[in-house]
Design a protein around this motif. Sequence first.
Motif, PDB file in Angstrom:
ATOM      1  N   GLU A   1       1.816   9.017  34.202  1.00 20.32           N
ATOM      2  CA  GLU A   1       0.842   9.962  35.161  1.00 20.32           C
ATOM      3  C   GLU A   1      -0.022   9.090  35.840  1.00 20.32           C
ATOM      4  OE1 GLU A   1       1.727  12.786  35.620  1.00 20.32           O
ATOM      5  OE2 GLU A   1       2.919  13.305  33.597  1.00 20.32           O
ATOM      6  N   HIS A   2      -0.510   7.862  35.274  1.00 14.64           N
ATOM      7  CA  HIS A   2      -1.377   6.974  35.747  1.00 14.64           C
ATOM      8  C   HIS A   2      -0.877   5.715  35.764  1.00 14.64           C
ATOM      9  CE1 HIS A   2      -3.958  10.293  35.989  1.00 14.64           C
ATOM     10  NE2 HIS A   2      -3.888  10.768  34.747  1.00 14.64           N
ATOM     11  N   PRO A   3      -0.237   5.147  36.824  1.00  7.34           N
ATOM     12  CA  PRO A   3       0.501   3.696  36.633  1.00  7.34           C
ATOM     13  C   PRO A   3      -0.662   2.669  36.551  1.00  7.34           C
ATOM     14  CG  PRO A   3       1.394   5.076  38.574  1.00  7.34           C
ATOM     15  CD  PRO A   3       0.197   5.889  38.077  1.00  7.34           C
ATOM     16  N   GLY A   4      -0.330   1.557  35.661  1.00 11.54           N
ATOM     17  CA  GLY A   4      -1.262   0.581  35.529  1.00 11.54           C
ATOM     18  C   GLY A   4      -1.947   0.892  34.367  1.00 11.54           C
ATOM     19  N   THR A   5      -1.833   1.935  33.663  1.00 13.86           N
ATOM     20  CA  THR A   5      -2.475   1.930  32.334  1.00 13.86           C
ATOM     21  C   THR A   5      -1.751   1.260  31.467  1.00 13.86           C
ATOM     22  OG1 THR A   5      -2.801   4.367  33.060  1.00 13.86           O
ATOM     23  CG2 THR A   5      -3.049   3.774  30.530  1.00 13.86           C
ATOM     24  N   ALA A   6      -2.597   0.436  30.644  1.00  8.98           N
ATOM     25  CA  ALA A   6      -1.922  -0.499  29.496  1.00  8.98           C
ATOM     26  C   ALA A   6      -1.368   0.427  28.348  1.00  8.98           C
ATOM     27  CB  ALA A   6      -2.852  -1.635  29.286  1.00  8.98           C
ATOM     28  N   LEU A   7      -0.194   0.039  28.112  1.00  9.19           N
ATOM     29  CA  LEU A   7       0.336   0.282  26.766  1.00  9.19           C
ATOM     30  C   LEU A   7      -0.063  -0.520  25.714  1.00  9.19           C
ATOM     31  CD1 LEU A   7       3.635   1.686  27.974  1.00  9.19           C
ATOM     32  CD2 LEU A   7       1.950   3.246  26.873  1.00  9.19           C
ATOM     33  N   THR A   8      -0.770  -0.291  24.636  1.00  9.22           N
ATOM     34  CA  THR A   8      -1.145  -1.143  23.647  1.00  9.22           C
ATOM     35  C   THR A   8      -0.480  -0.407  22.467  1.00  9.22           C
ATOM     36  OG1 THR A   8      -3.321   0.337  23.179  1.00  9.22           O
ATOM     37  CG2 THR A   8      -3.220  -1.439  24.652  1.00  9.22           C
ATOM     38  N   LEU A   9       0.726  -0.437  22.510  1.00 15.71           N
ATOM     39  CA  LEU A   9       1.620   0.056  21.224  1.00 15.71           C
ATOM     40  C   LEU A   9       2.148  -1.041  20.593  1.00 15.71           C
ATOM     41  CD1 LEU A   9       3.272   3.056  23.179  1.00 15.71           C
ATOM     42  CD2 LEU A   9       1.394   3.297  21.762  1.00 15.71           C
ATOM     43  N   PRO A  10       2.380  -0.911  19.197  1.00 18.61           N
ATOM     44  CA  PRO A  10       3.269  -1.903  18.486  1.00 18.61           C
ATOM     45  C   PRO A  10       4.680  -1.819  18.985  1.00 18.61           C
ATOM     46  CG  PRO A  10       2.725  -0.191  17.135  1.00 18.61           C
ATOM     47  CD  PRO A  10       2.216   0.108  18.491  1.00 18.61           C
ATOM     48  N   TRP A  11       5.188  -2.817  19.237  1.00 14.07           N
ATOM     49  CA  TRP A  11       6.810  -2.774  19.772  1.00 14.07           C
ATOM     50  C   TRP A  11       7.865  -3.278  18.907  1.00 14.07           C
ATOM     51  CZ3 TRP A  11       6.497   0.419  23.605  1.00 14.07           C
ATOM     52  CH2 TRP A  11       5.408   0.311  24.397  1.00 14.07           C
ATOM     53  N   ALA A  12       8.727  -2.685  18.482  1.00 13.99           N
ATOM     54  CA  ALA A  12       9.940  -3.063  17.656  1.00 13.99           C
ATOM     55  C   ALA A  12      10.845  -4.011  18.518  1.00 13.99           C
ATOM     56  CB  ALA A  12      10.765  -2.008  17.186  1.00 13.99           C
ATOM     57  N   GLU A  13      10.899  -5.362  18.176  1.00 11.23           N
ATOM     58  CA  GLU A  13      11.892  -6.351  18.794  1.00 11.23           C
ATOM     59  C   GLU A  13      13.305  -5.629  18.778  1.00 11.23           C
ATOM     60  OE1 GLU A  13      12.629 -11.036  18.844  1.00 11.23           O
ATOM     61  OE2 GLU A  13      10.673 -10.198  18.824  1.00 11.23           O
ATOM     62  N   GLN A  14      14.071  -5.893  19.680  1.00  8.86           N
ATOM     63  CA  GLN A  14      15.535  -5.513  19.765  1.00  8.86           C
ATOM     64  C   GLN A  14      16.335  -5.962  21.122  1.00  8.86           C
ATOM     65  OE1 GLN A  14      15.254  -1.011  20.302  1.00  8.86           O
ATOM     66  NE2 GLN A  14      13.238  -1.497  21.151  1.00  8.86           N
ATOM     67  N   GLY A  15      17.348  -5.695  21.035  1.00 11.09           N
ATOM     68  CA  GLY A  15      18.321  -6.233  22.151  1.00 11.09           C
ATOM     69  C   GLY A  15      18.808  -7.692  21.927  1.00 11.09           C
ATOM     70  N   THR A  16      19.574  -8.048  22.785  1.00  4.48           N
ATOM     71  CA  THR A  16      20.032  -9.603  22.675  1.00  4.48           C
ATOM     72  C   THR A  16      19.245 -10.396  23.234  1.00  4.48           C
ATOM     73  OG1 THR A  16      20.958  -9.381  24.790  1.00  4.48           O
ATOM     74  CG2 THR A  16      22.620  -8.661  23.218  1.00  4.48           C
ATOM     75  N   ARG A  17      19.492 -11.545  23.002  1.00  8.85           N
ATOM     76  CA  ARG A  17      18.576 -12.654  23.531  1.00  8.85           C
ATOM     77  C   ARG A  17      18.269 -12.530  25.286  1.00  8.85           C
ATOM     78  NH1 ARG A  17      20.491 -17.752  20.308  1.00  8.85           N
ATOM     79  NH2 ARG A  17      19.522 -17.115  18.281  1.00  8.85           N
ATOM     80  N   PHE A  18      19.363 -12.289  25.766  1.00  7.01           N
ATOM     81  CA  PHE A  18      19.308 -12.156  27.364  1.00  7.01           C
ATOM     82  C   PHE A  18      18.656 -10.986  27.471  1.00  7.01           C
ATOM     83  CE2 PHE A  18      21.367 -10.969  31.221  1.00  7.01           C
ATOM     84  CZ  PHE A  18      20.801 -12.025  31.946  1.00  7.01           C
ATOM     85  N   GLN A  19      18.815  -9.905  26.771  1.00 10.04           N
ATOM     86  CA  GLN A  19      18.263  -8.619  27.233  1.00 10.04           C
ATOM     87  C   GLN A  19      16.796  -8.657  27.189  1.00 10.04           C
ATOM     88  OE1 GLN A  19      20.242  -5.852  24.588  1.00 10.04           O
ATOM     89  NE2 GLN A  19      21.386  -5.102  26.306  1.00 10.04           N
ATOM     90  N   GLN A  20      16.369  -9.572  25.963  1.00 12.38           N
ATOM     91  CA  GLN A  20      14.794  -9.805  25.604  1.00 12.38           C
ATOM     92  C   GLN A  20      13.973 -10.502  26.683  1.00 12.38           C
ATOM     93  OE1 GLN A  20      14.487 -11.238  21.666  1.00 12.38           O
ATOM     94  NE2 GLN A  20      15.297  -9.515  20.858  1.00 12.38           N
ATOM     95  N   ARG A  21      14.887 -11.614  27.306  1.00  7.07           N
ATOM     96  CA  ARG A  21      14.551 -12.535  28.316  1.00  7.07           C
ATOM     97  C   ARG A  21      14.132 -11.664  29.420  1.00  7.07           C
ATOM     98  NH1 ARG A  21      18.470 -16.872  28.090  1.00  7.07           N
ATOM     99  NH2 ARG A  21      19.003 -16.279  30.140  1.00  7.07           N
ATOM    100  N   VAL A  22      15.205 -11.030  30.056  1.00  6.84           N
ATOM    101  CA  VAL A  22      15.238  -9.900  31.127  1.00  6.84           C
ATOM    102  C   VAL A  22      13.988  -8.954  30.994  1.00  6.84           C
ATOM    103  CG1 VAL A  22      16.300  -8.130  32.412  1.00  6.84           C
ATOM    104  CG2 VAL A  22      17.629 -10.139  31.822  1.00  6.84           C
ATOM    105  N   TRP A  23      13.857  -8.343  30.016  1.00  9.50           N
ATOM    106  CA  TRP A  23      12.759  -7.435  29.632  1.00  9.50           C
ATOM    107  C   TRP A  23      11.458  -8.089  29.625  1.00  9.50           C
ATOM    108  CZ3 TRP A  23      15.673  -4.815  24.900  1.00  9.50           C
ATOM    109  CH2 TRP A  23      16.495  -4.080  25.323  1.00  9.50           C
ATOM    110  N   ARG A  24      11.262  -9.274  29.270  1.00  9.51           N
ATOM    111  CA  ARG A  24       9.854 -10.111  29.056  1.00  9.51           C
ATOM    112  C   ARG A  24       9.677 -10.206  30.525  1.00  9.51           C
ATOM    113  NH1 ARG A  24      11.652 -12.797  24.773  1.00  9.51           N
ATOM    114  NH2 ARG A  24      12.491 -14.370  25.673  1.00  9.51           N
ATOM    115  N   GLU A  25      10.406 -10.884  31.430  1.00 11.00           N
ATOM    116  CA  GLU A  25      10.276 -11.082  32.780  1.00 11.00           C
ATOM    117  C   GLU A  25       9.984  -9.693  33.576  1.00 11.00           C
ATOM    118  OE1 GLU A  25       9.314 -13.504  35.423  1.00 11.00           O
ATOM    119  OE2 GLU A  25      10.142 -14.299  33.667  1.00 11.00           O
ATOM    120  N   LEU A  26      10.554  -8.686  33.230  1.00  7.11           N
ATOM    121  CA  LEU A  26      10.367  -7.472  33.906  1.00  7.11           C
ATOM    122  C   LEU A  26       8.811  -7.019  33.613  1.00  7.11           C
ATOM    123  CD1 LEU A  26      13.427  -5.080  33.504  1.00  7.11           C
ATOM    124  CD2 LEU A  26      12.178  -5.687  35.494  1.00  7.11           C
TER     125      LEU A  26
END
Length: 168
Positions: A69-94
């Motif tokens: 609803e309010h873009p830019g609001t920081a999400l301070t949630l604990p994240w479960a690591e998942q995905g392939t190494r390549f997917q993780q690189r793409v998601w980190r870069e995103l």
Amino acid sequence: MTGMRYSTMQCSLGWVLLAAREDGVCAILLGDGPEELTADLRRRFPREVPHLDTDGLQCWLDQAIESIEHPGTALTLPWAEQGTRFQQRVWRELKTVPAGSTTSYRELAARVGNPKAVRAVARACAANPLAVAVPCHRVLRVDGELAGYRWGLDRKRALLEREALAWA
């Protein structure tokens, strides 16, 4: 918390499902209704048996909806690591693409060190289980046009428009 828990709530873009395991949030999904989202969750995590938890996840679900609803609001949630190494690189870069900005699949492929992997980058975006938290809605075709979005082009357009207004 034991096993996978999830909760759903309606927002201005439809419905949101947030799921978490002991190691953190593993999904933030967008859709048209709780049943559709629960089915999507089960497809994405076929080895899990998700249990509805309307109280225990409320604070995290509220944060996810606030970021929609309010873009830019920081999400301070604990994240479960998942995905392939390549997917993780793409998601980190995103996650480095600022709200109000966009990139192309080609640029993203180059940023992860594999400029020829445009289709693989697109597949990684489509596999992203963390809507808004991993902002794959900020990826456009090289010509600047909207391209596929796992949760629908109307939602992608709405998210980009909200970010443009918030960061104008």
